[in-house]
Design a protein around this motif. Structure first.
Motif, short mmCIF file in Angstrom:
data_model
loop_
_atom_site.label_atom_id
_atom_site.label_comp_id
_atom_site.label_asym_id
_atom_site.label_seq_id
_atom_site.Cartn_x
_atom_site.Cartn_y
_atom_site.Cartn_z
N LEU A 53 0.10 -7.72 4.33
CA LEU A 53 1.46 -7.48 3.87
C LEU A 53 1.93 -6.16 4.44
CD1 LEU A 53 3.96 -8.01 2.07
CD2 LEU A 53 2.71 -6.89 0.19
N ASP A 54 3.04 -6.18 5.19
CA ASP A 54 3.64 -4.96 5.74
C ASP A 54 4.85 -4.61 4.88
OD1 ASP A 54 4.51 -2.85 7.26
OD2 ASP A 54 4.90 -4.01 9.08
N ILE A 55 4.72 -3.54 4.11
CA ILE A 55 5.73 -3.14 3.12
C ILE A 55 6.77 -2.26 3.78
CG2 ILE A 55 6.09 -1.94 0.93
CD1 ILE A 55 3.03 -2.48 0.42
N GLY A 56 8.03 -2.67 3.69
CA GLY A 56 9.09 -1.93 4.37
C GLY A 56 8.91 -2.03 5.87
N CYS A 57 8.82 -3.24 6.37
CA CYS A 57 8.43 -3.48 7.77
C CYS A 57 9.50 -3.06 8.76
CB CYS A 57 8.08 -4.95 7.97
SG CYS A 57 9.49 -6.08 7.82
N GLY A 58 10.75 -2.83 8.29
CA GLY A 58 11.80 -2.41 9.21
C GLY A 58 12.04 -3.41 10.32
N ALA A 59 12.14 -2.92 11.53
CA ALA A 59 12.42 -3.78 12.68
C ALA A 59 11.16 -4.39 13.29
CB ALA A 59 13.20 -3.01 13.74
N GLY A 60 10.04 -4.31 12.60
CA GLY A 60 8.91 -5.14 12.92
C GLY A 60 7.83 -4.59 13.82
N ALA A 61 7.91 -3.35 14.25
CA ALA A 61 6.90 -2.83 15.16
C ALA A 61 5.52 -2.86 14.53
CB ALA A 61 7.24 -1.41 15.59
N THR A 62 5.40 -2.44 13.27
CA THR A 62 4.10 -2.41 12.62
C THR A 62 3.61 -3.83 12.29
OG1 THR A 62 5.32 -1.92 10.57
CG2 THR A 62 4.24 -0.08 11.69
N THR A 63 4.52 -4.73 11.99
CA THR A 63 4.15 -6.11 11.71
C THR A 63 3.56 -6.76 12.96
OG1 THR A 63 6.01 -6.20 10.16
CG2 THR A 63 4.96 -8.28 10.73
N LEU A 64 4.20 -6.56 14.08
CA LEU A 64 3.71 -7.13 15.34
C LEU A 64 2.37 -6.52 15.73
CD1 LEU A 64 7.07 -7.26 17.31
CD2 LEU A 64 5.76 -9.22 16.47
N GLU A 65 2.22 -5.22 15.49
CA GLU A 65 0.94 -4.59 15.80
C GLU A 65 -0.16 -5.14 14.89
OE1 GLU A 65 -1.88 -2.32 17.66
OE2 GLU A 65 0.20 -2.67 18.28
N ALA A 66 0.14 -5.33 13.61
CA ALA A 66 -0.84 -5.91 12.70
C ALA A 66 -1.21 -7.32 13.14
CB ALA A 66 -0.29 -5.93 11.28
N ALA A 67 -0.23 -8.11 13.57
CA ALA A 67 -0.51 -9.48 14.02
C ALA A 67 -1.43 -9.49 15.22
CB ALA A 67 0.80 -10.18 14.33
N ALA A 68 -1.21 -8.58 16.15
CA ALA A 68 -2.08 -8.52 17.32
C ALA A 68 -3.50 -8.12 16.93
CB ALA A 68 -1.51 -7.52 18.33
N ARG A 69 -3.63 -7.28 15.92
CA ARG A 69 -4.96 -6.79 15.54
C ARG A 69 -5.76 -7.82 14.75
NH1 ARG A 69 -5.88 -0.89 15.62
NH2 ARG A 69 -4.21 0.02 16.89
N VAL A 70 -5.10 -8.61 13.89
CA VAL A 70 -5.86 -9.56 13.08
C VAL A 70 -6.10 -10.87 13.81
CG1 VAL A 70 -5.00 -8.50 10.96
CG2 VAL A 70 -3.86 -10.53 11.87
N GLY A 71 -5.33 -11.12 14.87
CA GLY A 71 -5.59 -12.27 15.72
C GLY A 71 -5.07 -13.58 15.18
#
Length: 291
Positions: free
Chosen positions: A50-68
């Motif tokens: 869960l990305d809290i306050g994800c904004g424009a998505g940079a951290t969400t996309l980075e998390a997605a790349a890391r968890v595979g």
């Protein structure tokens, strides 16, 4: 603030739209701090995040790349303009080599009250989103409920303004130009420096049911702006500071003439911090993890 907009109104109004259109600039400014967040979060392949306050998505996309591809990431934010930018970025990112990752869903929701499923996540992250809840303890309790056994929350929040030159220097340049100084925010009011005194954050996390809490200071130099030479870099950095940074609220209702004077004053104040075509200033955060 009394009589002011709610957080939802604030982030769905002109500020949210301005952040959405300028998010690549902000992501570049915060890049060294984002690296620290993910190094501490240590997201495992297959994690549900869960990305809290994800904004424009940079951290969400980075998390997605890391968890595979075996994982899943939910980006939650109260700002429709920022989520629209996140969805557009994610759609464009699908064609980029090396960015195959977890399934992503975007949700316009306040994590303080949203029900995204008890035990639905193995990890939660937040890059500068946890300081804006109306009721911190209630919000963290809801996050705790949505984390499964062994789940961890990892977040970044700002330390004191005095320790954050990237905010303090522009602010000190603008204040003498204003008709009157702005009043200080009420204690524990939502805002970027809400957890500057980290004991309050720790207390809220404990009250929410988190037991193992660690907190470490993180100091990085951030590049506020760049240009062909140092003068151009100072002007670019000043535009970021008065248009997007925490000092921007000082000029929200300023007349054009005052806004122009403020831009020039901030550029002058930032010029001594420019070198090799870039303005670098100190940023100071707390990096907190709770389980």
């Amino acid at each position: 603030m009394a009589g002011g907009p709610t957080q939802a109104e604030y982030w769905n109004g002109p500020v949210g739209a301005r952040w959405a259109s300028n998010q690549p600039i902000l992501d570049a400014v915060f890049a060294p701090l984002t690296e620290a967040l993910f190094a501490r979060a240590d997201l495992a392949p297959g994690a549900r995040v869960l990305d809290i306050g994800c904004g424009a998505g940079a951290t969400t996309l980075e998390a997605a790349a890391r968890v595979g591809a075996g994982g899943a990431v939910t980006g939650a934010d109260i700002s429709a303009p920022l989520l629209a930018a996140a969805r557009a970025r994610a759609a464009a990112d699908l064609g980029h080599a090396g960015r195959e990752g977890a399934a992503i869903r975007w949700i316009e929701a306040d994590v303080e009250t949203a029900d995204l499923g008890a035990g639905a996540f193995t990890a939660a992250i937040s890059r500068f989103g946890a300081m804006f809840f109306a009721d911190s303890t209630r919000a963290f309790a809801n996050v705790r409920r949505m984390l499964g056994p062994g789940g961890r929350l990892t977040l970044l929040c700002w330390r004191a303004m005095a320790d954050n030159a990237w905010v303090r220097v522009p602010r000190e340049a603008v204040l003498p130009l204003l008709p009157e100084a702005p009043p200080p925010p009420p204690p524990d009011a939502p805002g970027p420096f809400r957890f500057a005194e980290v004991d309050g954050l720790k207390a809220a996390l404990r009250a929410a049911g988190f037991a193992a809490i660690t907190c470490e200071p993180v100091d990085r130099a951030v590049i506020l702006g760049g240009g062909a030479d140092d003068a151009a870099a100072a002007l670019a950095a000043a535009r970021v500071a008065v248009g997007l940074g925490p000092a921007s609220h000082l000029l929200r209702e300023a007349e054009p003439a005052l806004a122009e004077r403020a831009l020039a004053a901030v550029a002058d104040a930032l010029r001594p911090h420019a070198a090799a075509g870039a303005v670098r200033l100190g940023a100071a955060c707390w990096l907190v993890q709770a389980a």
